[in-house]
Design a protein around this motif. Structure first.
Motif, PDB file in Angstrom:
ATOM      1  N   ALA A 100      21.778 -50.563  19.268  1.00 46.98           N
ATOM      2  CA  ALA A 100      21.288 -49.289  19.826  1.00 46.98           C
ATOM      3  C   ALA A 100      21.787 -48.118  18.992  1.00 46.98           C
ATOM      4  O   ALA A 100      21.081 -47.113  18.822  1.00 46.98           O
ATOM      5  N   GLY A 101      22.996 -48.251  18.454  1.00 50.55           N
ATOM      6  CA  GLY A 101      23.535 -47.205  17.586  1.00 50.55           C
ATOM      7  C   GLY A 101      22.718 -47.031  16.314  1.00 50.55           C
ATOM      8  O   GLY A 101      22.579 -45.907  15.803  1.00 50.55           O
ATOM      9  N   ILE A 102      22.173 -48.124  15.801  1.00 47.25           N
ATOM     10  CA  ILE A 102      21.316 -48.041  14.612  1.00 47.25           C
ATOM     11  C   ILE A 102      20.112 -47.149  14.891  1.00 47.25           C
ATOM     12  O   ILE A 102      19.687 -46.375  14.037  1.00 47.25           O
ATOM     13  N   VAL A 103      19.569 -47.250  16.100  1.00 44.75           N
ATOM     14  CA  VAL A 103      18.424 -46.416  16.479  1.00 44.75           C
ATOM     15  C   VAL A 103      18.784 -44.939  16.378  1.00 44.75           C
ATOM     16  O   VAL A 103      18.022 -44.130  15.830  1.00 44.75           O
ATOM     17  N   ALA A 104      19.942 -44.571  16.899  1.00 47.63           N
ATOM     18  CA  ALA A 104      20.380 -43.164  16.834  1.00 47.63           C
ATOM     19  C   ALA A 104      20.573 -42.727  15.388  1.00 47.63           C
ATOM     20  O   ALA A 104      20.152 -41.620  14.996  1.00 47.63           O
ATOM     21  N   LEU A 105      21.173 -43.579  14.574  1.00 49.33           N
ATOM     22  CA  LEU A 105      21.426 -43.221  13.174  1.00 49.33           C
ATOM     23  C   LEU A 105      20.128 -43.075  12.385  1.00 49.33           C
ATOM     24  O   LEU A 105      19.967 -42.132  11.603  1.00 49.33           O
ATOM     25  N   ASP A 116      10.752 -33.458  11.932  1.00 46.01           N
ATOM     26  CA  ASP A 116       9.514 -33.717  12.663  1.00 46.01           C
ATOM     27  C   ASP A 116       9.863 -34.683  13.789  1.00 46.01           C
ATOM     28  O   ASP A 116      10.174 -35.852  13.535  1.00 46.01           O
ATOM     29  N   TRP A 117       9.837 -34.216  15.021  1.00 44.76           N
ATOM     30  CA  TRP A 117      10.294 -35.060  16.130  1.00 44.76           C
ATOM     31  C   TRP A 117       9.378 -36.266  16.347  1.00 44.76           C
ATOM     32  O   TRP A 117       9.833 -37.322  16.801  1.00 44.76           O
ATOM     33  N   LYS A 118       8.102 -36.134  15.986  1.00 50.27           N
ATOM     34  CA  LYS A 118       7.198 -37.283  16.122  1.00 50.27           C
ATOM     35  C   LYS A 118       7.551 -38.363  15.105  1.00 50.27           C
ATOM     36  O   LYS A 118       7.534 -39.559  15.420  1.00 50.27           O
ATOM     37  N   LEU A 119       7.867 -37.954  13.889  1.00 51.22           N
ATOM     38  CA  LEU A 119       8.319 -38.909  12.880  1.00 51.22           C
ATOM     39  C   LEU A 119       9.634 -39.549  13.302  1.00 51.22           C
ATOM     40  O   LEU A 119       9.854 -40.752  13.108  1.00 51.22           O
ATOM     41  N   MET A 120      10.513 -38.739  13.906  1.00 57.83           N
ATOM     42  CA  MET A 120      11.779 -39.274  14.403  1.00 57.83           C
ATOM     43  C   MET A 120      11.542 -40.328  15.480  1.00 57.83           C
ATOM     44  O   MET A 120      12.174 -41.391  15.486  1.00 57.83           O
ATOM     45  N   LEU A 121      10.615 -40.068  16.388  1.00 55.67           N
ATOM     46  CA  LEU A 121      10.279 -41.024  17.440  1.00 55.67           C
ATOM     47  C   LEU A 121       9.713 -42.299  16.837  1.00 55.67           C
ATOM     48  O   LEU A 121      10.102 -43.406  17.223  1.00 55.67           O
ATOM     49  N   TRP A 122       8.807 -42.149  15.886  1.00 51.85           N
ATOM     50  CA  TRP A 122       8.221 -43.305  15.191  1.00 51.85           C
ATOM     51  C   TRP A 122       9.323 -44.139  14.533  1.00 51.85           C
ATOM     52  O   TRP A 122       9.346 -45.375  14.655  1.00 51.85           O
ATOM     53  N   SER A 123      10.235 -43.470  13.858  1.00 46.52           N
ATOM     54  CA  SER A 123      11.324 -44.140  13.143  1.00 46.52           C
ATOM     55  C   SER A 123      12.264 -44.857  14.104  1.00 46.52           C
ATOM     56  O   SER A 123      12.711 -45.983  13.837  1.00 46.52           O
ATOM     57  N   ALA A 124      12.570 -44.206  15.226  1.00 46.68           N
ATOM     58  CA  ALA A 124      13.468 -44.801  16.213  1.00 46.68           C
ATOM     59  C   ALA A 124      12.868 -46.069  16.817  1.00 46.68           C
ATOM     60  O   ALA A 124      13.556 -47.086  16.981  1.00 46.68           O
ATOM     61  N   LEU A 125      11.597 -46.029  17.144  1.00 47.37           N
ATOM     62  CA  LEU A 125      10.930 -47.199  17.715  1.00 47.37           C
ATOM     63  C   LEU A 125      10.864 -48.327  16.694  1.00 47.37           C
ATOM     64  O   LEU A 125      11.039 -49.507  17.030  1.00 47.37           O
ATOM     65  N   LEU A 126      10.627 -47.972  15.433  1.00 49.80           N
ATOM     66  CA  LEU A 126      10.612 -48.986  14.380  1.00 49.80           C
ATOM     67  C   LEU A 126      11.975 -49.651  14.259  1.00 49.80           C
ATOM     68  O   LEU A 126      12.079 -50.880  14.173  1.00 49.80           O
ATOM     69  N   ALA A 127      13.034 -48.826  14.251  1.00 49.83           N
ATOM     70  CA  ALA A 127      14.393 -49.358  14.083  1.00 49.83           C
ATOM     71  C   ALA A 127      14.851 -50.164  15.292  1.00 49.83           C
ATOM     72  O   ALA A 127      15.585 -51.146  15.147  1.00 49.83           O
ATOM     73  N   GLY A 128      14.403 -49.764  16.495  1.00 48.94           N
ATOM     74  CA  GLY A 128      14.916 -50.400  17.705  1.00 48.94           C
ATOM     75  C   GLY A 128      14.173 -51.639  18.133  1.00 48.94           C
ATOM     76  O   GLY A 128      14.789 -52.674  18.433  1.00 48.94           O
ATOM     77  N   ILE A 129      12.835 -51.569  18.149  1.00 53.18           N
ATOM     78  CA  ILE A 129      12.065 -52.691  18.694  1.00 53.18           C
ATOM     79  C   ILE A 129      10.909 -53.115  17.791  1.00 53.18           C
ATOM     80  O   ILE A 129      10.072 -53.918  18.190  1.00 53.18           O
ATOM     81  N   GLY A 130      10.885 -52.593  16.562  1.00 53.13           N
ATOM     82  CA  GLY A 130       9.809 -52.939  15.642  1.00 53.13           C
ATOM     83  C   GLY A 130      10.240 -53.814  14.490  1.00 53.13           C
ATOM     84  O   GLY A 130       9.496 -53.974  13.514  1.00 53.13           O
TER      85      GLY A 130
END
Length: 390
Positions: A100-105, A116-130
């Motif tokens: 979960a910490g990787i997602v935040a980083l 860009d908060w949308k890019l951040m959201l995309w990146s977080a979802l990729l790192a966490g569950i993608g």
């Protein structure tokens, strides 16, 4: 979006990911080498005194001593949890937390690349569950936990290198990653490139080295008290302990270039198993191609290769890849090709840069959704239904 709102969103994403990992876990991992080693460290020992039948990757020594093969950092990180919570804190919990910490980083790295908060959201979802970090973090067995730990601290080093560039702190992060997976220290070309300053380059490198040095020296000492040499012998002794020196995956030793084709095949040309009965399609413990588990990584190839940062990023990936594909085994048992996680933090960086270059389009979201679906399938099939085999 304000900094406060972004901070709240990152916190929500991290907690969401932590909950997903916990809920999709198979439960307590039997391969709890690290929590056992943490308990030994707390008792003033650098070895285990018990060898359950299912913990096969222990190296016996005189005086009823058994040495854990893997680098010890996840055990060290477990010490405070085991001290206060005892057996309540199970090993997979640490994997959940670090994953979960990787997602935040990665979210923060995305913001460094483009606010860009949308890019951040995309990146977080990729790192966490993608990607397969989901499976590794939900399982938490020792093989996987070492990789999750290394990925977390490599990501922390990259974030710091993109931000305040505090060399000593980056050195600590790289040192912790090194004591989780030794060869991840080969990401140093990227870190050095990001902090290089013509005016104070020597000071920067000196502080970076000072941060790394205690972890390298600890590793030397840890090996010396176990094997009488500062060089890590554990992985090279293990095939003899397992009577696998004549097995196809170790017949040429632990590391050999002859193993490269098999690893590359697993990484790029391994597929799910098709069945003529329920569930009709299932993962193979032998592996699954990276472009199947995370097709969104294709955007790493769209980042500008002429840019210095991207060149050095690919160099770091190549150096780490060269080590892992030369390993006798291909990472089995696994979902996906888990050795690739050793360079995933750099791959995330390149992927985000590739997407940021054009801005988010419909196809970026499509490949993210496919990545999430594939990893949901893998985690549920393995952890909840047991639908997996070689």
């Amino acid at each position: 979006m304000s900094n406060k709102k972004i901070g709240i969103l990152i916190t929500i994403l991290g907690l969401f990911t932590l909950a997903v990992y916990y809920l999709t876990s198979a439960g307590k991992t039997p391969y709890d080498y690290f929590t056992r080693l943490a308990d030994s460290f707390l008792a003033g020992k650098y070895y285990l005194t018990e060898k359950p039948a299912w913990l096969t990757e222990l190296i016996p020594s005189e005086g009823n001593k058994y040495f854990v093969v893997y680098p010890p950092m996840p055990a060290i990180l477990s010490i405070p949890f085991r001290f206060f919570l005892k057996d309540v804190f199970q090993q997979q919990y640490l994997a959940h937390i670090l994953g979960a910490g990787i997602v935040a980083l990665i979210s923060l790295i995305s913001l460094k690349i483009k606010r860009d908060w949308k890019l951040m959201l995309w990146s977080a979802l990729l790192a966490g569950i993608g990607n397969i970090i989901w499976y590794l973090s939900s399982s938490g067995s020792s093989w996987y936990l070492g990789q999750v730990s290394a990925a977390f601290f490599m990501s922390a080093a990259i974030l710091e290198a993109l931000g305040k560039k505090r060399s000593f702190l980056m050195g600590i992060f790289i040192g912790v990653a090194f004591l989780s997976r030794l060869h991840t220290i080969l990401c140093l070309p990227l870190i050095i490139y990001l902090i290089f300053d013509k005016k104070i380059w020597f000071k920067k490198l000196l502080y970076l080295g000072a941060g790394i040095a205690p972890f390298v020296l600890f590793n030397f000492y840890y090996n010396y008290v176990r094997f009488g040499t500062i060089i890590d012998q554990a992985y090279f002794i293990l095939p003899k302990i397992l009577n696998e020196t004549n097995s196809p995956w170790f017949i040429h030793g632990v590391l050999n270039i002859s193993y490269i084709p098999n690893n590359l095949k697993t990484m790029f040309w391994s597929f799910p198993k098709l069945l003529n009965k329920i569930p009709f399609i299932q993962p193979s413990w032998n592996g699954l191609a990276i472009w199947i588990t995370t097709p969104a990584f294709i955007y790493s190839l769209t980042s500008n290769i002429k840019e210095g940062l991207n060149k050095v990023s690919w160099l770091s990936i190549f150096l780490i890849l060269l080590v892992v594909v030369s390993h006798g085994g291909n990472g089995f048992s696994q979902f996906g090709y888990r050795f690739a996680v050793d360079f995933y933090p750099v791959l995330f960086l390149l992927t985000i840069k590739g997407v940021a270059k054009t801005g988010l389009k419909w196809h970026h979201w499509l490949l993210l959704v496919i990545s999430i679906i594939v990893n949901t399938w893998g985690v549920l099939w393995i952890n909840k239904f047991g639908w997996v085999s070689f």
